[in-house]
Design an enzyme around this catalytic site. Structure first.
Site, mmCIF file in Angstrom:
data_model
loop_
_atom_site.group_PDB
_atom_site.id
_atom_site.type_symbol
_atom_site.label_atom_id
_atom_site.label_comp_id
_atom_site.label_asym_id
_atom_site.label_seq_id
_atom_site.Cartn_x
_atom_site.Cartn_y
_atom_site.Cartn_z
ATOM 1 N N ASN A 164 7.023 -1.320 11.219
ATOM 2 C CA ASN A 164 6.882 -0.186 12.135
ATOM 3 C C ASN A 164 5.635 -0.293 13.012
ATOM 4 O O ASN A 164 5.198 0.688 13.594
ATOM 5 C CB ASN A 164 6.897 1.141 11.357
ATOM 6 C CG ASN A 164 5.855 1.180 10.255
ATOM 7 O OD1 ASN A 164 4.951 0.357 10.220
ATOM 8 N ND2 ASN A 164 5.976 2.145 9.363
ATOM 9 N N ARG A 172 -5.053 6.167 9.327
ATOM 10 C CA ARG A 172 -5.034 7.011 8.134
ATOM 11 C C ARG A 172 -6.007 8.164 8.338
ATOM 12 O O ARG A 172 -7.114 7.971 8.866
ATOM 13 C CB ARG A 172 -5.442 6.229 6.875
ATOM 14 C CG ARG A 172 -4.352 5.321 6.316
ATOM 15 C CD ARG A 172 -3.120 6.092 5.823
ATOM 16 N NE ARG A 172 -2.076 5.211 5.326
ATOM 17 C CZ ARG A 172 -1.004 4.828 6.030
ATOM 18 N NH1 ARG A 172 -0.815 5.252 7.257
ATOM 19 N NH2 ARG A 172 -0.097 4.047 5.485
ATOM 20 N N GLN A 188 -1.282 14.214 2.286
ATOM 21 C CA GLN A 188 0.017 14.433 2.929
ATOM 22 C C GLN A 188 1.034 14.859 1.884
ATOM 23 O O GLN A 188 1.119 14.172 0.852
ATOM 24 C CB GLN A 188 0.471 13.156 3.641
ATOM 25 C CG GLN A 188 -0.368 12.879 4.867
ATOM 26 C CD GLN A 188 0.143 11.744 5.736
ATOM 27 O OE1 GLN A 188 -0.427 11.451 6.754
ATOM 28 N NE2 GLN A 188 1.214 11.097 5.342
ATOM 29 N N HIS A 221 3.263 13.050 9.964
ATOM 30 C CA HIS A 221 3.222 11.577 9.958
ATOM 31 C C HIS A 221 4.617 11.015 10.284
ATOM 32 O O HIS A 221 5.449 10.833 9.405
ATOM 33 C CB HIS A 221 2.767 11.112 8.572
ATOM 34 C CG HIS A 221 2.400 9.677 8.501
ATOM 35 N ND1 HIS A 221 1.762 9.127 7.426
ATOM 36 C CD2 HIS A 221 2.580 8.658 9.365
ATOM 37 C CE1 HIS A 221 1.561 7.844 7.630
ATOM 38 N NE2 HIS A 221 2.072 7.528 8.802
HETATM 39 P P1 NDP Z 1 -2.884 -5.131 10.048
HETATM 40 O O1 NDP Z 1 -3.201 -5.530 8.645
HETATM 41 O O2 NDP Z 1 -2.230 -6.085 10.964
HETATM 42 O O3 NDP Z 1 -4.189 -4.636 10.769
HETATM 43 C C1 NDP Z 1 -5.213 -3.972 10.111
HETATM 44 C C2 NDP Z 1 -6.472 -4.481 10.726
HETATM 45 O O4 NDP Z 1 -7.547 -3.677 10.267
HETATM 46 C C3 NDP Z 1 -6.775 -5.923 10.321
HETATM 47 O O5 NDP Z 1 -6.741 -6.718 11.484
HETATM 48 C C4 NDP Z 1 -8.180 -5.798 9.745
HETATM 49 O O6 NDP Z 1 -9.073 -6.722 10.276
HETATM 50 C C5 NDP Z 1 -8.659 -4.491 10.328
HETATM 51 N N1 NDP Z 1 -9.781 -3.975 9.582
HETATM 52 C C6 NDP Z 1 -9.865 -3.718 8.272
HETATM 53 N N2 NDP Z 1 -11.086 -3.248 7.978
HETATM 54 C C7 NDP Z 1 -11.774 -3.216 9.137
HETATM 55 C C8 NDP Z 1 -13.079 -2.822 9.478
HETATM 56 N N3 NDP Z 1 -13.940 -2.402 8.535
HETATM 57 N N4 NDP Z 1 -13.462 -2.889 10.780
HETATM 58 C C9 NDP Z 1 -12.619 -3.345 11.724
HETATM 59 N N5 NDP Z 1 -11.340 -3.736 11.451
HETATM 60 C C10 NDP Z 1 -10.943 -3.673 10.175
HETATM 61 O O7 NDP Z 1 -2.030 -3.780 9.915
HETATM 62 P P2 NDP Z 1 -1.206 -2.985 10.996
HETATM 63 O O8 NDP Z 1 -1.817 -3.187 12.339
HETATM 64 O O9 NDP Z 1 0.232 -3.235 10.835
HETATM 65 O O10 NDP Z 1 -1.484 -1.514 10.492
HETATM 66 C C11 NDP Z 1 -2.805 -0.975 10.514
HETATM 67 C C12 NDP Z 1 -2.849 0.309 9.737
HETATM 68 O O11 NDP Z 1 -2.105 1.282 10.422
HETATM 69 C C13 NDP Z 1 -2.207 0.234 8.346
HETATM 70 O O12 NDP Z 1 -3.123 -0.238 7.373
HETATM 71 C C14 NDP Z 1 -1.809 1.637 8.104
HETATM 72 O O13 NDP Z 1 -2.871 2.341 7.479
HETATM 73 C C15 NDP Z 1 -1.597 2.190 9.496
HETATM 74 N N6 NDP Z 1 -0.182 2.426 9.772
HETATM 75 C C16 NDP Z 1 0.207 3.682 10.165
HETATM 76 C C17 NDP Z 1 1.526 3.950 10.387
HETATM 77 C C18 NDP Z 1 1.971 5.293 10.852
HETATM 78 O O14 NDP Z 1 3.148 5.612 10.696
HETATM 79 N N7 NDP Z 1 1.114 6.095 11.446
HETATM 80 C C19 NDP Z 1 2.567 2.934 10.183
HETATM 81 C C20 NDP Z 1 2.036 1.630 9.911
HETATM 82 C C21 NDP Z 1 0.713 1.413 9.656
HETATM 83 P P3 NDP Z 1 -9.318 -8.165 9.727
HETATM 84 O O15 NDP Z 1 -8.094 -8.878 10.044
HETATM 85 O O16 NDP Z 1 -10.453 -8.618 10.598
HETATM 86 O O17 NDP Z 1 -9.598 -8.020 8.290
#
Ligand code: NDP
Length: 403
Positions: free
Chosen positions: A147, A285, A314, A333
């Site tokens: 998603n 989140r 939630q 959400h």
């Molecule tokens: P990804 O794992 O592709 O992306 C998450 C990114 O967060 C990674 O690139 C990671 O970076 C980065 N990250 C983690 N910690 C930090 C930090 N301290 N500072 C900067 N960057 C950081 O996941 P998605 O993009 O698919 O999803 C991201 C988030 O979105 C999910 O974890 C979820 O919580 C949320 N989500 C929400 C949804 C909704 O319905 N609203 C649906 C799907 C997801 P690095 O690679 O450098 O470690």
């Protein structure tokens, strides 16, 4: 034979749909980075059906019961008297969606004596105490990429809605007004603004790509920097630290995972470094933002708007201040559970279950914990810790009765 306990959100108050607004959903060959879509051997639903609610059952009942498993589906997930807590002690597998998460706190995990596998039907496994799950040797899988684009589209929509003051203008129509000055006294164009993404993972990068044609100046911060050719193509400015990015951006979109490093990242101190009149979009989140700091910033004008669809806990209690704070564009959400996304994550859950029962390895890209160890996507995007504290507050939500 296994007992599978599945927590899903309630059916529509008007009942499970008999028909849909559209007859099909587009066929996708693969995800944008080339990753294959879920590959279960079979599915027992029609893509485009409502699958994430109790009657939708993620399209799993026929498959699971044919194999002789016990399949319990409930929306009753919070509090010690919930069906979820009653069924948990002898469940082998728990499935839930981040939209209506079955919080797996250390206390609940200690009661789940037989639990081996937890599946997030979606993305984001922060509703599970990862530290406790590691100690119990549990495997956690989620449906990576299912998603991400759904959310990226929602982010772009939310940015435009806030900046153009769309929601109050729509409300004037409903209220039978024609109050142009009221509508436009907070309306601007996105063009030319500085927009920054916290993280450029699947969602963050998709947001940045979608914003490029709006002729904005794009920024991002990340732990792992993007390849230079991607930065060049999107004309991105990389910020090694978040503070330098927020101080020059007009719009910030949060796209990182929630883990111990990112909990309460946007607190009073960080928000005070943002430009006056910034817009903050959080579809990642709820806990990444300090709830009351956001309210204070909207009231003082430090933030001109806040939007997103993620809350904590939630469902959010009726008196959650984000329901009534000024200049917000919040929804429940929903961004990651469009009918399009549901077809993908229901198929992904089926793929994980088929592999689990056949003792075939789960796709590396789906793994968060593999028998207690951070693995796959988990090793990349998460750190060890617990972000479920306070989740018991979800019990305070009262269901809104149909009119
Ligand atoms: P990804 O794992 O592709 O992306 C998450 C990114 O967060 C990674 O690139 C990671 O970076 C980065 N990250 C983690 N910690 C930090 C930090 N301290 N500072 C900067 N960057 C950081 O996941 P998605 O993009 O698919 O999803 C991201 C988030 O979105 C999910 O974890 C979820 O919580 C949320 N989500 C929400 C949804 C909704 O319905 N609203 C649906 C799907 C997801 P690095 O690679 O450098 O470690």
């Amino acid at each position: 034979m296994a007992k599978i306990l599945c927590v899903l959100y309630d059916d529509p108050i008007t009942g499970y749909p008999k028909s849909y607004a559209r007859d099909d959903i587009p066929h996708l060959d693969h995800y944008p980075d080339g990753m294959p879509l879920p590959t279960p051997k079979h599915i027992d639903f029609k893509p485009g059906q409502l699958l994430g609610c109790v009657s939708g059952e993620l399209g799993l009942r026929k498959f699971l019961e044919k194999e002789g498993h016990t399949f319990i589906v409930t929306s009753d997930k919070d509090g010690p008297n919930s069906i979820f807590e009653k069924e948990l002690p002898d469940a082998d597998i728990v499935i839930s969606q981040p939209f209506w998460p079955a919080y797996l706190t250390a206390d609940r995990l200690s009661k789940a004596k037989k639990l081996k596998l937890v599946i997030t039907a979606g993305i984001g496994s922060d509703h599970i105490d990862l530290q406790a799950a590691m100690e119990k040797g549990i495997t956690i899988g989620e449906i990576t990429f299912c998603n991400s684009i759904s959310v990226a589209e929602h982010v772009v929509m939310a940015i435009l809605a806030l900046i153009h003051n769309y929601i109050p203008s729509y409300q004037w129509v409903i209220n039978k007004g024609w109050n142009i000055a009221d509508c436009v006294s907070r309306a601007y164009d996105l063009e030319g603004m500085n927009v920054g993404s916290v993280a450029a993972g699947r969602i963050g990068l998709a947001v940045l790509k979608r914003l490029k044609p709006f002729d904005v100046k794009l920024h991002y911060t990340e732990r792992h920097r993007l390849p230079l050719d991607v930065e060049k193509d999107l004309n991105l400015t990389y910020h090694p630290d978040l503070e330098s990015m927020v101080s020059i951006c007009d719009v910030i979109t949060i796209n990182c995972s929630l883990h111990s490093e990112t909990e309460n990242l946007f607190n009073d101190a960080l928000i005070s470094k943002m430009k006056r009149g910034s817009y903050l979009i959080n579809t990642a989140r709820g806990k990444i933002c300090d709830r009351d700091a956001v309210v204070r910033a909207l009231e003082s004008g430090r933030l001109a708007g806040y939007a997103g669809d993620v809350w904590f806990p939630q469902p959010a209690p009726q008196d959650h201040p984000w329901r009534t704070m000024p200049h917000h564009g919040m929804t429940p959400h929903v961004s990651g559970t469009t009918l399009s996304a549901q077809a993908r994550y229901a198929a992904g859950v089926r793929e994980i279950l088929e592999r689990w029962f056949e003792k075939r390895p789960i796709r590396e890209q789906y793994l968060i914990l593999d028998r207690g160890k951070l693995a796959g996507m988990g090793a990349y995007s998460y750190t060890v810790g617990n972000t479920t504290g306070g989740s018991e507050e979800a019990v305070k939500f009262e269901k809104v009765k149909p009119n």
